[in-house]
Write a protein that holds these residues in place. Structure first.
Motif: not given
Length: 77
Positions: A40-54, A20-34
Motif C-alpha cells: 500500500f505504501e510503495f508498490f501501489e503508487r509505483m504501479l499507479g493503482l491509487d491514481k487510477r481509482k481516483d 491448526v492456527f494455534a501452532t502456526m508461527s507468528w512470522w506468517w502474520i508479521i510477514g503478511g502485515a509487512i
C-alpha cells in the motif's frame, strides 16, 4: 482490502487458538502485515493503482454533472 481481510482473519484465528492456527508461527502474520504495508505504501503508487481509482471516480462524477447540466438546459427550451 484483499490483503487486509485475510490478515485480520489469520490474526483472530491465531489469538483464538483455533486448531491448526494455534501452532502456526507468528512470522506468517508479521510477514503478511509487512507485505501489506509495502504494497500500500510503495508498490501501489509505483504501479499507479491509487491514481487510477481516483481518476475513474472523478470521471464518473464529471459525466454525471455534465449530463445533469445538459438535461436542465434542454428542458428549458
Amino acid at each position: 482490502m484483499l490483503l487486509i481481510i485475510p490478515l485480520l482473519l489469520l490474526l483472530v484465528l491465531k489469538l483464538a487458538e483455533v486448531s491448526v492456527f494455534a501452532t502456526m508461527s507468528w512470522w506468517w502474520i508479521i510477514g503478511g502485515a509487512i507485505f501489506a504495508f509495502f504494497w500500500f505504501e510503495f508498490f501501489e503508487r509505483m504501479l499507479g493503482l491509487d491514481k487510477r481509482k481516483d481518476d475513474v471516480h472523478f470521471e464518473k462524477m464529471k459525466a454525471e454533472r455534465l449530463k445533469r447540466t445538459f438535461d436542465k438546459k434542454v428542458g428549458r427550451r
